[in-house]
Design a protein around this motif. Structure first.
Motif, PDB file in Angstrom:
ATOM      1  N   UNK A   2       0.826  -1.216   0.000  1.00  0.00           N
ATOM      2  CA  UNK A   2       0.000   0.000   0.000  1.00  0.00           C
ATOM      3  C   UNK A   2       0.858   1.264   0.000  1.00  0.00           C
ATOM      4  N   UNK A   3       2.000   1.239   0.706  1.00  0.00           N
ATOM      5  CA  UNK A   3       2.895   2.394   0.693  1.00  0.00           C
ATOM      6  C   UNK A   3       3.439   2.650  -0.705  1.00  0.00           C
ATOM      7  N   UNK A   4       3.744   1.573  -1.409  1.00  0.00           N
ATOM      8  CA  UNK A   4       4.239   1.725  -2.777  1.00  0.00           C
ATOM      9  C   UNK A   4       3.143   2.242  -3.708  1.00  0.00           C
ATOM     10  N   UNK A   5       1.913   1.840  -3.455  1.00  0.00           N
ATOM     11  CA  UNK A   5       0.776   2.295  -4.260  1.00  0.00           C
ATOM     12  C   UNK A   5       0.559   3.800  -4.093  1.00  0.00           C
ATOM     13  N   UNK A   6       0.864   4.302  -2.913  1.00  0.00           N
ATOM     14  CA  UNK A   6       0.691   5.740  -2.657  1.00  0.00           C
ATOM     15  C   UNK A   6       1.798   6.574  -3.285  1.00  0.00           C
ATOM     16  N   UNK A   7       2.879   5.931  -3.693  1.00  0.00           N
ATOM     17  CA  UNK A   7       4.043   6.672  -4.191  1.00  0.00           C
ATOM     18  C   UNK A   7       4.456   6.207  -5.590  1.00  0.00           C
ATOM     19  N   UNK A   8       3.504   6.158  -6.479  1.00  0.00           N
ATOM     20  CA  UNK A   8       3.819   5.770  -7.856  1.00  0.00           C
ATOM     21  C   UNK A   8       4.578   6.908  -8.546  1.00  0.00           C
ATOM     22  N   UNK A   9       5.433   6.580  -9.552  1.00  0.00           N
ATOM     23  CA  UNK A   9       5.683   5.234 -10.071  1.00  0.00           C
ATOM     24  C   UNK A   9       6.528   4.406  -9.109  1.00  0.00           C
ATOM     25  N   UNK A  10       6.223   3.125  -9.053  1.00  0.00           N
ATOM     26  CA  UNK A  10       6.966   2.214  -8.179  1.00  0.00           C
ATOM     27  C   UNK A  10       7.112   0.863  -8.856  1.00  0.00           C
ATOM     28  N   UNK A  11       8.191   0.179  -8.503  1.00  0.00           N
ATOM     29  CA  UNK A  11       8.528  -1.105  -9.109  1.00  0.00           C
ATOM     30  C   UNK A  11       8.817  -2.060  -7.950  1.00  0.00           C
ATOM     31  N   UNK A  12       7.955  -3.055  -7.783  1.00  0.00           N
ATOM     32  CA  UNK A  12       8.027  -3.955  -6.623  1.00  0.00           C
ATOM     33  C   UNK A  12       8.292  -5.385  -7.092  1.00  0.00           C
ATOM     34  N   UNK A  13       9.191  -6.056  -6.392  1.00  0.00           N
ATOM     35  CA  UNK A  13       9.497  -7.459  -6.674  1.00  0.00           C
ATOM     36  C   UNK A  13       9.046  -8.307  -5.485  1.00  0.00           C
ATOM     37  N   UNK A  14       8.216  -9.294  -5.740  1.00  0.00           N
ATOM     38  CA  UNK A  14       7.736 -10.225  -4.717  1.00  0.00           C
ATOM     39  C   UNK A  14       8.111 -11.635  -5.166  1.00  0.00           C
ATOM     40  N   UNK A  15       8.814 -12.363  -4.312  1.00  0.00           N
ATOM     41  CA  UNK A  15       9.172 -13.730  -4.687  1.00  0.00           C
ATOM     42  C   UNK A  15       9.048 -14.650  -3.483  1.00  0.00           C
ATOM     43  N   UNK A  16       9.024 -15.927  -3.757  1.00  0.00           N
ATOM     44  CA  UNK A  16       8.866 -16.916  -2.690  1.00  0.00           C
ATOM     45  C   UNK A  16       8.561 -18.264  -3.281  1.00  0.00           C
ATOM     46  N   UNK A  17       8.736 -19.283  -2.502  1.00  0.00           N
ATOM     47  CA  UNK A  17       8.612 -20.646  -2.993  1.00  0.00           C
ATOM     48  C   UNK A  17       7.206 -20.940  -3.502  1.00  0.00           C
ATOM     49  N   UNK A  18       7.120 -21.986  -4.252  1.00  0.00           N
ATOM     50  CA  UNK A  18       5.870 -22.462  -4.803  1.00  0.00           C
ATOM     51  C   UNK A  18       4.829 -22.680  -3.697  1.00  0.00           C
ATOM     52  N   UNK A  19       3.611 -22.280  -3.933  1.00  0.00           N
ATOM     53  CA  UNK A  19       2.450 -22.457  -3.048  1.00  0.00           C
ATOM     54  C   UNK A  19       2.505 -21.590  -1.781  1.00  0.00           C
ATOM     55  N   UNK A  20       3.391 -20.612  -1.741  1.00  0.00           N
ATOM     56  CA  UNK A  20       3.530 -19.792  -0.534  1.00  0.00           C
ATOM     57  C   UNK A  20       2.414 -18.762  -0.401  1.00  0.00           C
ATOM     58  N   UNK A  30      17.693  -5.288 -14.437  1.00  0.00           N
ATOM     59  CA  UNK A  30      16.677  -4.635 -13.603  1.00  0.00           C
ATOM     60  C   UNK A  30      17.232  -4.147 -12.267  1.00  0.00           C
ATOM     61  N   UNK A  31      18.527  -4.395 -12.024  1.00  0.00           N
ATOM     62  CA  UNK A  31      19.122  -3.982 -10.760  1.00  0.00           C
ATOM     63  C   UNK A  31      19.004  -2.465 -10.590  1.00  0.00           C
ATOM     64  N   UNK A  32      18.579  -2.040  -9.404  1.00  0.00           N
ATOM     65  CA  UNK A  32      18.464  -0.611  -9.119  1.00  0.00           C
ATOM     66  C   UNK A  32      17.141  -0.005  -9.508  1.00  0.00           C
ATOM     67  N   UNK A  33      16.289  -0.759 -10.183  1.00  0.00           N
ATOM     68  CA  UNK A  33      14.991  -0.209 -10.599  1.00  0.00           C
ATOM     69  C   UNK A  33      13.918  -0.387  -9.522  1.00  0.00           C
ATOM     70  N   UNK A  34      13.990  -1.450  -8.784  1.00  0.00           N
ATOM     71  CA  UNK A  34      12.917  -1.721  -7.823  1.00  0.00           C
ATOM     72  C   UNK A  34      12.903  -0.686  -6.701  1.00  0.00           C
ATOM     73  N   UNK A  35      11.733  -0.302  -6.313  1.00  0.00           N
ATOM     74  CA  UNK A  35      11.569   0.612  -5.180  1.00  0.00           C
ATOM     75  C   UNK A  35      11.252  -0.145  -3.894  1.00  0.00           C
ATOM     76  N   UNK A  36      10.862  -1.397  -4.023  1.00  0.00           N
ATOM     77  CA  UNK A  36      10.603  -2.255  -2.868  1.00  0.00           C
ATOM     78  C   UNK A  36      10.628  -3.703  -3.334  1.00  0.00           C
ATOM     79  N   UNK A  37      10.817  -4.581  -2.399  1.00  0.00           N
ATOM     80  CA  UNK A  37      10.807  -6.000  -2.737  1.00  0.00           C
ATOM     81  C   UNK A  37      10.953  -6.840  -1.492  1.00  0.00           C
ATOM     82  N   UNK A  38      10.381  -8.010  -1.523  1.00  0.00           N
ATOM     83  CA  UNK A  38      10.499  -8.896  -0.361  1.00  0.00           C
ATOM     84  C   UNK A  38      10.239 -10.336  -0.773  1.00  0.00           C
ATOM     85  N   UNK A  39      10.804 -11.226   0.041  1.00  0.00           N
ATOM     86  CA  UNK A  39      10.547 -12.653  -0.111  1.00  0.00           C
ATOM     87  C   UNK A  39       9.378 -13.006   0.791  1.00  0.00           C
TER      88      UNK A  39
END
Length: 460
Positions: free
Chosen positions: A16-34, A157-166
């Motif tokens: 939600x914080x990233x949504x309030x501060x567009x433009x933003x580039x977010x990376x979300x990753x994690x194992x299968x079925x998480x 894509x290094x340096x482009x993301x504004x947020x990201x988490x596993x």
């Protein structure tokens, strides 16, 4: 079966914080079925969203599916004539005039089909998408590929993301929200961990015996081939990785023991163990006090611990139908005992946050030396206070509990915390006469306290 959306409060707040501060580039990753897709679907509610999920396939099939969905989203048939990722992303940017959430779910499947995709997305982001009121979310289940192709320094894509988490598994108490029956829920969590999809499968049963019979001990069961699917997505040389995991599951926790057990020189195993640690399947544990070079390897994934302890050694018997849960009672007891130590640790961490212990600890972990072991020691080094805890997956009467606590007092002297204020505790399945033990100065908890804590979590 209960399948409502559970917790993920911190992750949603970050998004939600990233949504309030567009433009933003977010990376979300994690194992299968998480639960990545479920999280992003929840986040996208009431937002102008283009949500595309990639599946296994060729570059051509991916582009065809992407442009078809974009054509429908914008009601614009021009998208159907675009045949390259860069031109699609550029045209997408040109069409956006209002605040928009763009989700590219399971992005790693598209990366597998086009090794230049990261470069194309980088160009489109730098020159077009970042100039618009856009929040771009890229998600993926192949952890190694996400780290190498999206997050690493060498990625375009290094340096482009504004947020990201596993995205990580649910904890004990969030997982229990998926179950109507507390006793069954906690046992299921011990066997499977906090993977939402796993817990949802388990929630349709009412007993561990039924769950194991239908989902582990039959070739058609959900978990029967799950480790093959899970590990084959990330790793090669599966036979060697399976041998390593099997060795750890049966108690070979030092690298020399693993090597001797599987017939591979120990020093050659380091890269394989590092890969398993990087992917979250294995962890290296060191004593909470003492030499850090005395580390051991443990299975960090509860489902894999259950599977490699109970299913992998008995595949032939399962295939021929000559084994059932009664034949695996000892293995089940061992898994439960190992996992209850981790569950007890989670419980203590939670009540520590609420300051319901003799002091607020800063570190907690196991201790061992020269054949002696203490399940958990919680430490506050500034105040020089220590809580020593034994964990037993057993029903204990007062006499048994008192004996365990007295033995714990003797073992605590071996740790060497001279001059520290020491406290002693016990966590068990059930303990009789907890009040009397408490009056003697001991801290004692059992599953009834776990259940009581669930209601306290809702208090402000």
């Amino acid at each position: 079966m209960i399948s409502h959306f559970v917790n993920r409060k911190r992750e949603l707040e970050r998004l939600e914080r990233e949504w309030k501060n567009v433009p933003s580039f977010v990376v979300v990753y994690g194992r299968r079925r998480i639960g990545k897709t479920r999280l992003l679907v929840e986040f996208s509610k009431n937002k102008n969203t283009f949500f595309h999920t990639f599946f296994e396939g060729t570059k051509e099939s991916h582009i065809k599916a992407l442009r078809k969905e974009l054509a429908e989203f914008f009601s614009d048939e021009i998208f159907l004539s675009l045949n390259d990722y860069y031109t699609i992303f550029r045209y997408l940017a040109d069409k956006i005039d209002a605040k928009t959430l763009i989700v590219l779910d399971e992005f790693t499947y598209a990366l597998k089909g086009d090794k230049e995709l990261a470069s194309k997305l980088q160009r489109a982001w730098d020159h077009h998408l970042s100039k618009k009121p856009v929040m771009l979310v890229v998600s993926g289940s192949l952890i190694g590929m996400m780290r190498d192709e999206v997050l690493s320094y060498s990625s375009p894509l290094y340096g482009r993301r504004t947020a990201g988490f596993m995205l990580r598994p649910l904890g004990l108490f969030d997982s229990l929200e998926l179950f109507e029956n507390f006793e069954y829920g906690i046992r299921t969590y011990m066997l499977l961990g906090g993977i939402p999809s796993y817990l949802i499968v388990a929630s349709k049963y009412r007993s561990i015996k039924e769950l194991l019979k239908w989902e582990f001990l039959t070739p058609e069961g959900f978990f029967y081939d799950e480790p093959y699917i899970l590990l084959s997505q990330e790793l090669r040389e599966l036979k060697l990785y399976f041998s390593i995991l099997s060795a750890i599951a049966v108690g070979k926790t030092r690298i020399s023991e693993i090597g001797n057990h599987i017939g591979v020189e120990a020093r050659k195993l380091y890269p394989y163990l590092e890969n398993l640690i990087r992917l979250g399947f294995v962890k290296r544990e060191v004593p909470v006090i003492g030499k850090k070079n005395k580390g051991v390897y443990k299975l960090n994934d509860p489902m894999l611990l259950t599977w490699f302890s109970m299913i992998y050694p008995h595949k032939t018997e399962i295939e021929t139908g000559v084994i059932d849960i009664e034949n695996l009672r000892d293995e089940l007891k061992k898994v439960m005992a190992l996992r209850f130590e981790e569950v007890a640790k989670e419980f203590l961490v939670e009540i520590n946050k609420r300051e319901r212990l003799p002091f607020k600890f800063e570190r907690i972990g196991r201790w061992w030396r020269k054949g002696e072991e203490i399940d958990l020691i919680a430490l506050n080094e500034k105040e020089r206070k220590a809580l020593f805890v034994e964990v037993k997956w057993k029903d204990l009467n007062e006499r048994e509990a008192k004996r365990i606590l007295r033995d714990l007092e003797l073992k605590a002297e071996l740790v060497g915390l001279n001059g520290w204020e020491k406290f002693y505790g016990l966590v068990a399945k059930k303990v009789d006469d907890k009040k009397e033990l408490s009056e003697e100065g001991f801290s004692v908890w059992d599953l009834a306290d776990f259940k009581r804590f669930i209601s306290l979590r809702g208090e402000v």
